[in-house]
Write a protein that holds these residues in place. Structure first.
Motif, mmCIF file in Angstrom:
data_model
loop_
_atom_site.group_PDB
_atom_site.id
_atom_site.type_symbol
_atom_site.label_atom_id
_atom_site.label_comp_id
_atom_site.label_asym_id
_atom_site.label_seq_id
_atom_site.Cartn_x
_atom_site.Cartn_y
_atom_site.Cartn_z
ATOM 1 N N VAL A 73 -6.970 -0.335 -1.797
ATOM 2 C CA VAL A 73 -5.950 0.499 -1.925
ATOM 3 C C VAL A 73 -4.541 -0.909 -1.731
ATOM 4 N N SER A 74 -3.583 -0.493 -2.758
ATOM 5 C CA SER A 74 -2.621 -0.800 -2.882
ATOM 6 C C SER A 74 -1.274 -0.859 -1.934
ATOM 7 N N ARG A 75 -0.539 -1.595 -1.221
ATOM 8 C CA ARG A 75 0.284 -1.192 -0.271
ATOM 9 C C ARG A 75 1.885 -1.476 -1.666
ATOM 10 N N ARG A 76 2.988 -0.862 -0.528
ATOM 11 C CA ARG A 76 4.292 -1.059 -1.336
ATOM 12 C C ARG A 76 5.087 -1.584 -0.396
ATOM 13 N N PHE B 245 8.027 -0.905 -5.994
ATOM 14 C CA PHE B 245 6.925 0.619 -6.318
ATOM 15 C C PHE B 245 5.798 0.119 -6.104
ATOM 16 N N HIS B 246 4.711 -0.259 -6.290
ATOM 17 C CA HIS B 246 3.725 -0.884 -6.476
ATOM 18 C C HIS B 246 3.447 -2.087 -6.944
ATOM 19 N N ARG B 247 2.341 -2.481 -6.166
ATOM 20 C CA ARG B 247 2.000 -3.854 -5.532
ATOM 21 C C ARG B 247 0.493 -3.411 -6.755
ATOM 22 N N PRO B 248 0.325 -4.963 -7.736
ATOM 23 C CA PRO B 248 -1.157 -5.562 -8.124
ATOM 24 C C PRO B 248 -2.397 -5.425 -7.342
ATOM 25 N N LEU B 249 -3.592 -4.816 -7.240
ATOM 26 C CA LEU B 249 -4.393 -5.275 -6.478
ATOM 27 C C LEU B 249 -5.037 -6.884 -7.154
ATOM 28 N N ALA B 250 -5.530 -7.771 -5.914
ATOM 29 C CA ALA B 250 -5.824 -8.883 -6.646
ATOM 30 C C ALA B 250 -6.507 -9.028 -7.789
#
Length: 333
Positions: free
Chosen positions: A6-9, A288-293
């Protein structure tokens, strides 16, 4: 789906927010947090398709998704939603897939590419890429904006979203300040700015001799004939980035925002800037949106396209390293 997926902002201090319920089957380690300006947070759902199984995939990398609904627009469509995308590296090629659910999965069109790098007598280039399709209510057509080469953005038009007729060049580096080397990755939106006699706006990526990529913009009364600002809309220096690219427009709570990718070649997140309905603001709101690792983002997300299906908001985006990308789907939570 694991908690890690789940990505976080980042919600900046003082940014607007709304409470969001959790989507069924999406576990969270902590409560969801709204993004800047009240946009939802998004959680990865799936890739649009398995790119390894595509009939047309000459380079193993896909970029720049654009999704459009067909209901009430196209007679006898293949499905409710058309998803356009492309490889970037030569030969590129503008491709189509389709689905009855915005959240996918999508089926590859059997005769991709629908537009290739050679279109006699109009052009013969190394590649075409970055398809952005706009439904034009003024003429009841799908209008496709795409680049090839990176110096030139072109327009093609279609009644069915599959078979396109070439129209014209709408942007090239000669329309911008001296020293501009690229003018590409354009997206066009229906947006009124009465003071500029504008019915449409375009956002795109600019590169120049310093090799520092910025976001440019232009306006048009008809989507074909354009005026372009001679200074960037957003520069990387303003937001503490190396490069900016893949801009898109979004509207929320009565205002207008540009969402764009930072640090093009390696990893990078999406950032958001409020430009206002007249494009006269520069309110940089951060991430706005962080990528998944891990898969599919592997530290990089870019080029979002947004839509709503049965009340659920989706973001379809470019996931993964610059030349190893997938088309991914995330859902609002």
């Amino acid at each position: 789906m694991s908690n890690e997926s789940v990505s976080r902002r980042t919600l900046l201090r003082g940014g607007a927010g709304v409470g969001l319920g959790l989507a069924t089957g999406v576990p969270l380690a902590t409560p969801a947090t709204a993004a800047p300006a009240g946009f939802p947070d998004y959680a990865y759902v799936r890739t649009a398709f398995n790119k390894a199984n595509l009939r047309y995939n000459p380079t193993g990398e896909l970029i720049f998704p654009c999704v459009r609904g067909t209901t009430g627009r196209i007679a006898n469509p293949l499905a409710r939603f058309y998803l356009y995308y492309a490889p970037h590296d030569a030969p590129g090629g503008l491709c189509l897939s389709y689905s009855n659910s915005l959240g996918g999965p999508y089926t590859e069109y059997h005769s991709n590419p629908i537009i290739s790098r050679t279109w006699s007598p109009f052009y013969n280039v190394s590649h075409v890429s970055s398809p952005h399709v706009m439904w034009n209510d003024d003429v009841d057509e799908m209008w496709m904006y795409f680049h090839g080469e990176n110096t030139t953005t072109r327009l093609a038009r279609s009644k069915n979203g599959i078979n396109f007729t070439y129209d014209k060049v709408v942007l090239n580096t000669g329309m911008l300040p001296s020293g501009t080397t690229e003018a590409s990755y354009a997206r066009v939106f229906r947006h009124d700015i009465p003071s500029r006699n504008a019915r449409y706006v375009m956002v795109f990526m600019i590169n120049n001799q310093t090799n520092r990529r910025t976001i440019g913009w232009g306006w048009s009364p008809d989507g074909r004939t354009w005026t372009f600002a001679q200074t960037p809309l957003i520069t990387p220096q303003e937001v503490g980035a190396i490069n900016l690219g893949a801009p898109t427009l979004a509207k929320r709570n009565g205002s207008t925002y540009v969402i764009y990718h930072t640090n093009i070649e390696s990893g990078g997140s999406m950032r958001i800037t409020e430009v206002g309905n007249n494009f006269d603001r520069r309110n940089h709101l951060g991430v706005f949106h962080r990528p998944l690792a891990g898969f599919p983002d592997n530290g990089r997300c870019a080029a979002p396209s947004f839509g709503t299906d049965n009340g659920v908001e989706y973001m379809i985006y470019e996931a993964g390293a610059r030349l190893d990308g997938n088309i991914a789907i995330a859902k609002a939570i």
